[in-house]
Design a protein around this motif. Structure first.
Motif, mmCIF file in Angstrom:
data_model
loop_
_atom_site.group_PDB
_atom_site.id
_atom_site.type_symbol
_atom_site.label_atom_id
_atom_site.label_comp_id
_atom_site.label_asym_id
_atom_site.label_seq_id
_atom_site.Cartn_x
_atom_site.Cartn_y
_atom_site.Cartn_z
ATOM 1 N N UNK A 167 4.303 13.305 50.887
ATOM 2 C CA UNK A 167 4.381 11.838 50.992
ATOM 3 C C UNK A 167 4.506 11.216 49.607
ATOM 4 N N UNK A 168 5.508 11.616 48.856
ATOM 5 C CA UNK A 168 5.721 11.022 47.536
ATOM 6 C C UNK A 168 6.246 9.600 47.672
ATOM 7 N N UNK A 169 5.662 8.691 46.898
ATOM 8 C CA UNK A 169 6.082 7.293 46.928
ATOM 9 C C UNK A 169 6.185 6.785 45.498
ATOM 10 N N UNK A 170 7.373 6.329 45.114
ATOM 11 C CA UNK A 170 7.605 5.837 43.757
ATOM 12 C C UNK A 170 7.106 4.407 43.557
ATOM 13 N N UNK A 171 6.615 3.772 44.618
ATOM 14 C CA UNK A 171 6.020 2.430 44.599
ATOM 15 C C UNK A 171 7.049 1.317 44.451
ATOM 16 N N UNK A 172 8.229 1.638 43.945
ATOM 17 C CA UNK A 172 9.316 0.666 43.837
ATOM 18 C C UNK A 172 10.623 1.455 43.791
ATOM 19 N N UNK A 173 11.760 0.778 43.718
ATOM 20 C CA UNK A 173 13.056 1.455 43.776
ATOM 21 C C UNK A 173 13.473 2.007 42.418
ATOM 22 N N UNK A 174 13.793 3.290 42.393
ATOM 23 C CA UNK A 174 14.338 3.962 41.202
ATOM 24 C C UNK A 174 15.651 4.634 41.580
ATOM 25 N N UNK A 175 16.609 4.607 40.652
ATOM 26 C CA UNK A 175 17.888 5.280 40.850
ATOM 27 C C UNK A 175 17.920 6.592 40.064
ATOM 28 N N UNK A 176 18.571 7.595 40.642
ATOM 29 C CA UNK A 176 18.805 8.865 39.978
ATOM 30 C C UNK A 176 20.307 9.130 39.984
ATOM 31 N N UNK A 177 20.875 9.412 38.826
ATOM 32 C CA UNK A 177 22.310 9.647 38.716
ATOM 33 C C UNK A 177 22.675 11.027 39.262
ATOM 34 N N UNK A 178 23.674 11.076 40.134
ATOM 35 C CA UNK A 178 24.190 12.351 40.651
ATOM 36 C C UNK A 178 25.118 12.919 39.582
ATOM 37 N N UNK A 179 24.727 14.029 38.977
ATOM 38 C CA UNK A 179 25.415 14.525 37.787
ATOM 39 C C UNK A 179 26.555 15.487 38.071
ATOM 40 N N UNK A 180 26.420 16.282 39.146
ATOM 41 C CA UNK A 180 27.446 17.292 39.410
ATOM 42 C C UNK A 180 27.481 17.606 40.899
ATOM 43 N N UNK A 181 28.533 18.313 41.304
ATOM 44 C CA UNK A 181 28.792 18.538 42.730
ATOM 45 C C UNK A 181 27.698 19.369 43.398
ATOM 46 N N UNK A 182 27.152 20.394 42.708
ATOM 47 C CA UNK A 182 26.135 21.250 43.328
ATOM 48 C C UNK A 182 24.877 20.466 43.668
#
Length: 584
Positions: A167-182
């Motif tokens: 039940x991980x919760x970041x408490x607010x919205x964070x973006x993570x960049x998709x770096x590569x196809x895999x």
């Protein structure tokens, strides 16, 4: 069915992570390939490596690995493989690359096989492994620099991503960049982390992958970066609500987000170039020092609901600022591994951060990425409702930096090299030649030095010995004071001498020809740049290393002399407890 391989450089903590996960996940099988090899061959990895040579050892390693995979082919399992493992990734397996922020190419181990005849892995071999991990891994995860007990926090991350029972919760919205196809194959797993969304950049991925990605995850951020592709990608705008337009291409009144990544010659001109608009403005530019950070911060807090300030650097020194301001910033980005910027906080740093706390503590120094101070003091400061960060700050910018940090909410600080003497001068307390601890009381700073308390675990090692300090710097005063308090008996027969780690010349005390103990008091970065080893003809019985990290050249010095090695971890823990007394 979960099939997972853990890869990463030696010393990153793969085996320790497996032990933690095994304790909390009884329904899964966990294996360390090195341990499995030792059990099946009846010899240690080091012995096998030395007796059979690397090539034959790698053949044994692959053979045992394939047997392990075959034996448990119908069961869920997690295997951590050796740093140099060259086997094929079996069908159906995902690969997680574990990393740490400290440069592991400098790490050295007296109990591991010597590679290329060295205890320190060569840069060429390190780069080869980096390339292989990058090719075979589906996901990268940078682990926190932490004490062993802090590894318990890794289990919820594992369960959320790979078992769907966390039940991980970041408490607010964070973006993570998709770096590569895999990486795309793991996005559904990562989406289990509450508050995590994805950024798709047209300069990193093929168009077909981005188009599928923004359809599958409609709350993603679409960022345009390659102007030559925009005509082909413009159609996405009609079907996607959150997209980012670079101001380097000119002003766009329709874009929800306008971003600037290239700065002017100074901060005033850069801020002046930004448009006045109700759109979200994202300022993501290189920041050279604390003065520039302060200027851009003032621009940000004038309108924090419509502005986002994401400072950047080559070494990732501003991640603490991004965390600190994340509670009010409309846009924020985290990373699991290297990410698209080293200044993005890691997933673990984001999870540790508590947005409701108004004040914060910090370890101040340069370098500080290796520091265990946040791990040691995190619970202590949580009880005081304060976050704790690693903050890189140099001697030259200390006075400006501490002023900026105080305005941002700094109330407690641990001071490390090379700032101890500079901090004492700034505080103006004549009783202190150096300090390692600060706290703010009623807008006034107080300081102390607990290094002497940290040396107490080594008292028996130093009593009635001839001791050389190799380096010294900020610990010079604490070492002299501690030495003067030891019961040496006939003090004239036992000397404490200080030598320069750069020139090898005597700085203070009596010249030593065969010291009993060498106190290694120089950091890895400083020594790698200008350091020299003590004379080869010395024959000390022990090296007392004031560093506790695996990249310290004190380890190599102990191997050269073939003598006992004492890590500085006991000193770190002892002086840390005294720091907490002072902060209390």
């Amino acid at each position: 069915m979960l099939k997972l391989l853990l890869v990463g450089h030696r010393g990153v903590g793969k085996t320790r992570l497996v032990e933690v996960l095994k304790k909390h996940n009884s329904s899964l099988l966990f294996f360390s390939l090195d341990q499995w090899i030792e059990e099946s061959q009846g010899q240690s990895i080091k012995t096998l490596f030395e007796q059979k040579g690397e090539n034959l050892f790698r053949e044994i390693e692959i053979k045992v690995f394939n047997e392990l995979v075959s034996t448990y082919r119908d069961q869920s399992l997690v295997i951590d493989v050796g740093a140099g493992f060259l086997g094929e990734v079996p069908s159906g397996y995902k690969v997680l690359w574990l990393e740490r922020s400290v440069d592991l190419s400098k790490s050295q181990f007296l109990n591991r096989p010597n590679l290329d005849g060295q205890i320190r892995i060569s840069s060429e071999r390190f780069d080869q492994r980096q390339k292989r991990y990058s090719q075979i891994s589906d996901l990268q995860l940078e682990l926190p620099e932490s004490l062993s007990e802090d590894h318990e926090s890794l289990d919820p991350v594992f369960k959320s991503i790979y078992r769907n029972d966390g039940t991980l919760n970041l408490k607010t919205t964070w973006f993570m960049t998709v770096l590569h196809a895999k990486m795309i194959s793991s996005l559904s797993d990562l989406k289990r982390i509450q508050g995590l969304q994805f950024e798709w950049r047209d300069d990193l991925l093929e168009s077909t992958l981005i188009e599928k990605g923004i359809k599958q995850f409609p709350d993603s951020l679409l960022s345009f970066r390659d102007h030559s592709l925009f005509k082909n990608h413009q159609k996405w705008i009609d079907h996607h609500t959150l997209w980012d337009w670079p101001l380097e291409w000119g002003f766009n009144s329709e874009a929800p987000i306008l971003s600037l990544h290239q700065r002017k010659s100074n901060m005033a001109e850069t801020l002046k170039s930004l448009p006045s608009t109700e759109q979200i403005l994202k300022l993501a530019i290189p920041i050279e020092n604390f003065q520039e950070l302060s200027e851009a911060h003032q621009w940000f807090i004038e309108n924090p609901t419509r502005r986002s300030f994401l400072p950047m650097s080559r070494e990732g020194r501003w991640s603490w600022y991004r965390l600190l301001t994340s509670k009010i910033s409309p846009l924020k980005f985290l990373r699991l591994g290297k990410g698209s910027s080293s200044d993005q906080p890691t997933l673990f740093e984001t999870l540790y951060y508590e947005p409701s706390f108004q004040s914060f503590a910090a370890i101040l120094g340069s370098p500080i990425k290796h520091s265990l101070t946040p791990s040691l003091h995190r619970s202590f400061f949580k009880n005081k409702k304060a976050n704790i960060f690693r903050i890189q700050i140099t001697e030259e910018e200390f006075e400006v930096g501490i002023d900026v940090l105080e305005n941002l909410g700094l109330c407690y600080a641990a001071i490390t090299s090379p700032l101890k003497q500079r901090a004492a001068e700034w505080l103006g307390d004549p009783s202190l030649s150096s300090l390692n601890t600060l706290k703010e009381i009623n807008q006034s700073w107080k300081g102390t030095n607990t290094d002497g308390d940290g040396l107490k675990p080594y008292q028996q090692l130093l009593i009635s010995k001839n001791v050389v300090v190799w380096g010294g710097g900020g610990t010079h005063g604490a070492l002299k004071t501690f030495w003067s308090q030891l019961p040496h008996g006939d003090t004239q027969n036992f000397q404490l001498s200080f030598y320069s780690s750069q020139s090898g010349e005597l700085k203070e005390g009596v010249a030593q020809h065969n010291p009993d103990v060498v106190i290694w008091a120089v950091g890895a970065d400083a020594f790698s740049n200008k350091g020299v080893f003590p004379p080869i003809e010395w024959a000390p019985k022990a090296i007392l290393d004031l560093n506790y990290t695996q990249d310290s050249y004190g380890i190599e010095c102990a191997q050269i002399y073939g003598c006992q090695y004492h890590s500085g971890l006991a000193m770190f823990l002892a002086q840390g407890l005294k720091q907490q007394e002072f902060w209390s």
